[in-house]
Each structure stands twice: as C-alpha cells, then as structure tokens.
Design a protein around this motif. Structure first.
Motif, PDB file in Angstrom:
ATOM      1  N   PHE A   5       0.833  -1.202   0.000  1.00 42.09           N
ATOM      2  CA  PHE A   5       0.000   0.000   0.000  1.00 42.09           C
ATOM      3  C   PHE A   5       0.869   1.255   0.000  1.00 42.09           C
ATOM      4  CE2 PHE A   5      -3.584  -2.693   1.196  1.00 42.09           C
ATOM      5  CZ  PHE A   5      -4.640  -2.046   0.575  1.00 42.09           C
ATOM      6  N   SER A   6       1.929   1.232   0.802  1.00 42.52           N
ATOM      7  CA  SER A   6       2.815   2.381   0.884  1.00 42.52           C
ATOM      8  C   SER A   6       3.518   2.633  -0.446  1.00 42.52           C
ATOM      9  CB  SER A   6       3.853   2.149   1.989  1.00 42.52           C
ATOM     10  OG  SER A   6       4.778   3.211   2.036  1.00 42.52           O
ATOM     11  N   GLU A   7       3.991   1.555  -1.071  1.00 43.28           N
ATOM     12  CA  GLU A   7       4.693   1.692  -2.344  1.00 43.28           C
ATOM     13  C   GLU A   7       3.734   2.153  -3.444  1.00 43.28           C
ATOM     14  OE1 GLU A   7       7.907  -0.875  -5.022  1.00 43.28           O
ATOM     15  OE2 GLU A   7       6.930  -1.778  -3.264  1.00 43.28           O
ATOM     16  N   ALA A   8       2.530   1.574  -3.464  1.00 44.47           N
ATOM     17  CA  ALA A   8       1.538   1.986  -4.459  1.00 44.47           C
ATOM     18  C   ALA A   8       1.177   3.457  -4.267  1.00 44.47           C
ATOM     19  CB  ALA A   8       0.296   1.111  -4.354  1.00 44.47           C
ATOM     20  N   GLY A   9       1.091   3.894  -3.006  1.00 44.07           N
ATOM     21  CA  GLY A   9       0.801   5.300  -2.730  1.00 44.07           C
ATOM     22  C   GLY A   9       1.892   6.228  -3.246  1.00 44.07           C
ATOM     23  N   SER A  10       3.144   5.778  -3.155  1.00 46.31           N
ATOM     24  CA  SER A  10       4.236   6.602  -3.671  1.00 46.31           C
ATOM     25  C   SER A  10       4.152   6.732  -5.185  1.00 46.31           C
ATOM     26  CB  SER A  10       5.586   6.011  -3.255  1.00 46.31           C
ATOM     27  OG  SER A  10       5.829   4.771  -3.911  1.00 46.31           O
ATOM     28  N   TYR A  11       3.766   5.655  -5.871  1.00 46.78           N
ATOM     29  CA  TYR A  11       3.608   5.721  -7.324  1.00 46.78           C
ATOM     30  C   TYR A  11       2.431   6.612  -7.703  1.00 46.78           C
ATOM     31  CZ  TYR A  11       7.022   1.990  -7.945  1.00 46.78           C
ATOM     32  OH  TYR A  11       8.174   1.255  -7.949  1.00 46.78           O
ATOM     33  N   PHE A  12       1.400   6.621  -6.867  1.00 46.41           N
ATOM     34  CA  PHE A  12       0.242   7.502  -7.095  1.00 46.41           C
ATOM     35  C   PHE A  12       0.700   8.962  -7.101  1.00 46.41           C
ATOM     36  CE2 PHE A  12      -2.960  10.271  -5.220  1.00 46.41           C
ATOM     37  CZ  PHE A  12      -4.053  10.058  -6.046  1.00 46.41           C
ATOM     38  N   LYS A  13       1.493   9.333  -6.130  1.00 48.60           N
ATOM     39  CA  LYS A  13       1.984  10.715  -6.063  1.00 48.60           C
ATOM     40  C   LYS A  13       2.880  11.034  -7.254  1.00 48.60           C
ATOM     41  CE  LYS A  13       1.945  10.777  -0.996  1.00 48.60           C
ATOM     42  NZ  LYS A  13       2.786  10.848   0.239  1.00 48.60           N
ATOM     43  N   LEU A  14       3.762  10.084  -7.600  1.00 52.99           N
ATOM     44  CA  LEU A  14       4.640  10.296  -8.746  1.00 52.99           C
ATOM     45  C   LEU A  14       3.842  10.452 -10.037  1.00 52.99           C
ATOM     46  CD1 LEU A  14       7.536   7.751  -8.049  1.00 52.99           C
ATOM     47  CD2 LEU A  14       7.760  10.244  -8.221  1.00 52.99           C
ATOM     48  N   ALA A  15       2.787   9.650 -10.190  1.00 52.22           N
ATOM     49  CA  ALA A  15       2.014   9.650 -11.432  1.00 52.22           C
ATOM     50  C   ALA A  15       1.399  11.017 -11.707  1.00 52.22           C
ATOM     51  CB  ALA A  15       0.928   8.578 -11.379  1.00 52.22           C
ATOM     52  N   TYR A  16       0.778  11.612 -10.699  1.00 54.19           N
ATOM     53  CA  TYR A  16       0.131  12.897 -10.927  1.00 54.19           C
ATOM     54  C   TYR A  16       1.158  14.029 -10.987  1.00 54.19           C
ATOM     55  CZ  TYR A  16      -4.454  10.861 -10.819  1.00 54.19           C
ATOM     56  OH  TYR A  16      -5.560  10.123 -11.153  1.00 54.19           O
ATOM     57  N   GLY A  17       2.289  13.862 -10.315  1.00 54.75           N
ATOM     58  CA  GLY A  17       3.377  14.826 -10.465  1.00 54.75           C
ATOM     59  C   GLY A  17       3.968  14.769 -11.868  1.00 54.75           C
ATOM     60  N   ASP A  18       4.168  13.552 -12.370  1.00 54.70           N
ATOM     61  CA  ASP A  18       4.682  13.388 -13.731  1.00 54.70           C
ATOM     62  C   ASP A  18       3.694  13.940 -14.753  1.00 54.70           C
ATOM     63  OD1 ASP A  18       7.087  12.206 -13.027  1.00 54.70           O
ATOM     64  OD2 ASP A  18       6.280  10.161 -13.128  1.00 54.70           O
ATOM     65  N   ALA A  19       2.401  13.706 -14.523  1.00 55.24           N
ATOM     66  CA  ALA A  19       1.384  14.205 -15.451  1.00 55.24           C
ATOM     67  C   ALA A  19       1.451  15.733 -15.542  1.00 55.24           C
ATOM     68  CB  ALA A  19      -0.011  13.766 -14.998  1.00 55.24           C
ATOM     69  N   TYR A  20       1.603  16.382 -14.415  1.00 48.91           N
ATOM     70  CA  TYR A  20       1.727  17.851 -14.408  1.00 48.91           C
ATOM     71  C   TYR A  20       2.972  18.294 -15.164  1.00 48.91           C
ATOM     72  CZ  TYR A  20       2.933  22.497 -12.743  1.00 48.91           C
ATOM     73  OH  TYR A  20       3.307  23.814 -12.684  1.00 48.91           O
ATOM     74  N   ARG A  21       4.103  17.609 -14.916  1.00 48.44           N
ATOM     75  CA  ARG A  21       5.357  17.994 -15.575  1.00 48.44           C
ATOM     76  C   ARG A  21       5.299  17.746 -17.084  1.00 48.44           C
ATOM     77  NH1 ARG A  21       7.276  16.540 -10.422  1.00 48.44           N
ATOM     78  NH2 ARG A  21       7.174  14.308 -10.899  1.00 48.44           N
ATOM     79  N   MET A  22       4.642  16.662 -17.499  1.00 47.32           N
ATOM     80  CA  MET A  22       4.491  16.415 -18.940  1.00 47.32           C
ATOM     81  C   MET A  22       3.660  17.502 -19.593  1.00 47.32           C
ATOM     82  SD  MET A  22       4.163  12.278 -19.472  1.00 47.32           S
ATOM     83  CE  MET A  22       3.393  11.792 -17.921  1.00 47.32           C
ATOM     84  N   LEU A  23       2.588  17.916 -18.920  1.00 45.72           N
ATOM     85  CA  LEU A  23       1.762  19.012 -19.453  1.00 45.72           C
ATOM     86  C   LEU A  23       2.552  20.316 -19.512  1.00 45.72           C
ATOM     87  CD1 LEU A  23      -1.643  18.330 -17.671  1.00 45.72           C
ATOM     88  CD2 LEU A  23      -1.249  18.342 -20.143  1.00 45.72           C
ATOM     89  N   ARG A  24       3.450  20.493 -18.583  1.00 46.37           N
ATOM     90  CA  ARG A  24       4.237  21.725 -18.521  1.00 46.37           C
ATOM     91  C   ARG A  24       5.388  21.726 -19.534  1.00 46.37           C
ATOM     92  NH1 ARG A  24       7.586  22.056 -13.267  1.00 46.37           N
ATOM     93  NH2 ARG A  24       8.813  20.601 -14.535  1.00 46.37           N
ATOM     94  N   ASP A  25       6.122  20.631 -19.608  1.00 45.22           N
ATOM     95  CA  ASP A  25       7.358  20.595 -20.392  1.00 45.22           C
ATOM     96  C   ASP A  25       7.214  19.920 -21.756  1.00 45.22           C
ATOM     97  OD1 ASP A  25       8.529  21.734 -18.143  1.00 45.22           O
ATOM     98  OD2 ASP A  25       9.212  19.797 -17.357  1.00 45.22           O
ATOM     99  N   MET A  26       6.218  19.050 -21.906  1.00 49.51           N
ATOM    100  CA  MET A  26       6.073  18.275 -23.146  1.00 49.51           C
ATOM    101  C   MET A  26       4.687  18.514 -23.755  1.00 49.51           C
ATOM    102  SD  MET A  26       8.961  16.574 -23.432  1.00 49.51           S
ATOM    103  CE  MET A  26       8.656  15.132 -24.448  1.00 49.51           C
ATOM    104  N   ARG A  27       4.305  19.775 -23.784  1.00 49.34           N
ATOM    105  CA  ARG A  27       2.941  20.112 -24.185  1.00 49.34           C
ATOM    106  C   ARG A  27       2.613  19.623 -25.598  1.00 49.34           C
ATOM    107  NH1 ARG A  27       3.437  25.060 -23.189  1.00 49.34           N
ATOM    108  NH2 ARG A  27       2.947  24.884 -20.989  1.00 49.34           N
ATOM    109  N   LEU A  28       3.547  19.795 -26.541  1.00 49.09           N
ATOM    110  CA  LEU A  28       3.293  19.368 -27.916  1.00 49.09           C
ATOM    111  C   LEU A  28       3.093  17.856 -27.991  1.00 49.09           C
ATOM    112  CD1 LEU A  28       3.112  19.929 -30.949  1.00 49.09           C
ATOM    113  CD2 LEU A  28       5.611  19.683 -31.066  1.00 49.09           C
ATOM    114  N   SER A  29       3.943  17.105 -27.310  1.00 50.77           N
ATOM    115  CA  SER A  29       3.817  15.647 -27.326  1.00 50.77           C
ATOM    116  C   SER A  29       2.492  15.206 -26.730  1.00 50.77           C
ATOM    117  CB  SER A  29       4.980  15.011 -26.548  1.00 50.77           C
ATOM    118  OG  SER A  29       6.207  15.203 -27.218  1.00 50.77           O
ATOM    119  N   VAL A  30       2.085  15.849 -25.647  1.00 52.51           N
ATOM    120  CA  VAL A  30       0.805  15.508 -25.019  1.00 52.51           C
ATOM    121  C   VAL A  30      -0.340  15.808 -25.978  1.00 52.51           C
ATOM    122  CG1 VAL A  30      -0.794  16.083 -23.150  1.00 52.51           C
ATOM    123  CG2 VAL A  30       1.647  15.862 -22.675  1.00 52.51           C
ATOM    124  N   MET A  31      -0.314  16.973 -26.608  1.00 53.47           N
ATOM    125  CA  MET A  31      -1.398  17.368 -27.490  1.00 53.47           C
ATOM    126  C   MET A  31      -1.517  16.431 -28.693  1.00 53.47           C
ATOM    127  SD  MET A  31      -0.942  21.529 -27.446  1.00 53.47           S
ATOM    128  CE  MET A  31      -2.102  21.755 -28.782  1.00 53.47           C
TER     129      MET A  31
END
Length: 260
Positions: A5-31
């Motif tokens: 549960f603890s490890e899965a929770g850490s991946y949960f936080k990473l996932a939404y942090g990564d999603a924000y960073r991809m939207l910020r830095d890789m906007r063209l690729s996301v679009m």
C-alpha cells in the motif's frame, strides 16, 4: 501488505506529479499523442456506423482507424515515456519518427490494441443478433456476456503482467521482449494492480460528480459540450497517469531484475 500500500501510494503521487510535468514541459507531445488517439477513436466510431452495416465490420473499421492514430502518436508517446524514465530529459519527437525503435513501438502498440478488441469481437460473434448468417453458435445472450466477461478478465490479468513492455520498447528496444517483461513482473501482481487502481481512483470518483453537475445545466447543447470536454480531459489525464505508472514500474522492476 502494508508495504505494498505504501509503495503503491508513492507511485500515485509520482504519477500525478509526472502528469503535471508532462503538461508543462512536453505540451506538444501531449497534445499530439492525445489528439491522435482520441481523434482516431471518434473517427473510428463515426466511420464504423456510417460506412459499415455489421457489428463485426464496425469493430474492424474502428481498429483500422485506430492504427492511423497510433502511428501518428507513436513518436510523441515514446518521447513521453523517455521523459519520465530518463528523469525529465526532453526528446524531440520529430527526431524519433524514423527511429527503428519507434517503428517497433508502433507495431507492438497495434498488436496490443488488436488484442484489446478481442472481448468486443467475441461479443459480436456470439450474441444472438451478431453478423454471422443463419443461427449463431451461441444463442444465449447471457452466455455471450459470460464469454466477454471472461475475455476481459484474462486481458486485465495479462495487462498487469506486461505493463512494463511498452516503456521498455521506448527506452531499450534492443532488449525488450515479452519473456523478459513476464519475468520482470513475476511476484509483483498485487503491487501493479493496486498502483493501477489507486492511479485511476480520482477519475472514478470525479466522474459522477461531473455528470451530476452537467445534468443540472438547463441547455441541452451546453450539457453535451461540457460532457465532451470533461470526457476528453479525463482521457488525457488517464493517458498521462497511465504513462507515468507503467514507466515508473518499469524503472523499479528493471532495476530489480538487473540486480538479481
């Protein structure tokens, strides 16, 4: 179990942090990746209904149109995987189009997408009103649903076991093969399953709220437009979160496999 549960929770936080960073830095690729995937889904549905009469033909048409979307999205999706796995090092998608690794990524994406249509095809072939001439083999609608449900369950389990395959193709195509992926995820099924469930939980919880708020709008067109925009937004978030989850799990499990 607590550690899972603890490890899965850490991946949960990473996932939404990564999603924000991809939207910020890789906007063209996301679009482009999201636009090609969602656009192919919409076009496939419309083309299938307008041009093909049989349910099986519609399913095949949707898959063929999806291939176009996958081809367009392939270098941009590879760039997103590399961005996450290589710790936010940006890769220009236009430089990846002719890369053999990208072509391999596209080919396997097409195969996996075809595999994902198996439950729908089984339902079309076994339901009483299917496209086959004469009496169908399976005349019970309940039987058809059971077959589809069993196929979905099998595919879900397989998806958990090969979740790291596409990330490995994106960054290490020369050593990416299904047997290695299968060994990589051995004994980690519950971690992978729980991580995937937690990652999708916010969207599962938000969907009925958005639906309730949308249904309260007085104008029919406004309701349809809001639901469409919300649906596209949810699909983009799912794509980014799914990319991060599979990439982060690949990082972890590939390292464990190399150290074993």
């Amino acid at each position: 179990m607590a550690s899972i549960f603890s490890e899965a929770g850490s991946y949960f936080k990473l996932a939404y942090g990564d999603a924000y960073r991809m939207l910020r830095d890789m906007r063209l690729s996301v679009m482009v990746a999201a636009g090609a995937t969602i656009g192919a889904l919409i076009v496939g549905q419309v083309a299938g209904r307008l041009l093909v009469r049989t349910d099986l033909g519609q399913t095949v048409t949707q898959w063929l149109v999806a291939l176009v979307g996958l081809y367009i999205a392939a270098p941009y999706t590879v760039a997103l995987y590399r961005y996450v796995i290589l710790e936010h090092i940006e890769t220009k998608p236009e430089q990846l189009r002719a890369d053999p690794a990208t072509l391999t990524f596209f080919a396997w994406s097409a195969v996996l997408n075809l595999a994902a249509t198996v439950p729908e095809m089984l339902g079309v072939l076994t339901e009483p009103n299917g496209p086959a001439p004469g009496e169908p083999i399976f005349t019970s609608y309940a039987t058809s649903m059971l077959i589809m449900g069993a196929a979905v369950l099998v595919l879900a389990v397989l998806a958990m076991r090969i979740i790291t395959f596409l990330p490995s193709l994106a960054v290490d195509a020369a050593n990416a093969y299904l047997q290695r992926t299968w060994m990589m995820t051995r004994g980690r099924f519950w971690l992978i399953w729980l991580t995937a469930m937690l990652a999708g939980l916010p969207i599962v919880l938000d969907s009925p709220v958005i639906l309730t708020l949308t249904s309260a709008l007085p104008n029919h067109f406004a309701r349809l437009l809001t639901m469409f925009v919300a649906g596209v937004g949810f699909m983009v978030v799912l794509m980014l979160v799914g990319t991060s989850v599979s990439a982060r799990l690949y990082q972890r499990l590939a390292t464990e496999q190399a150290e074993a």
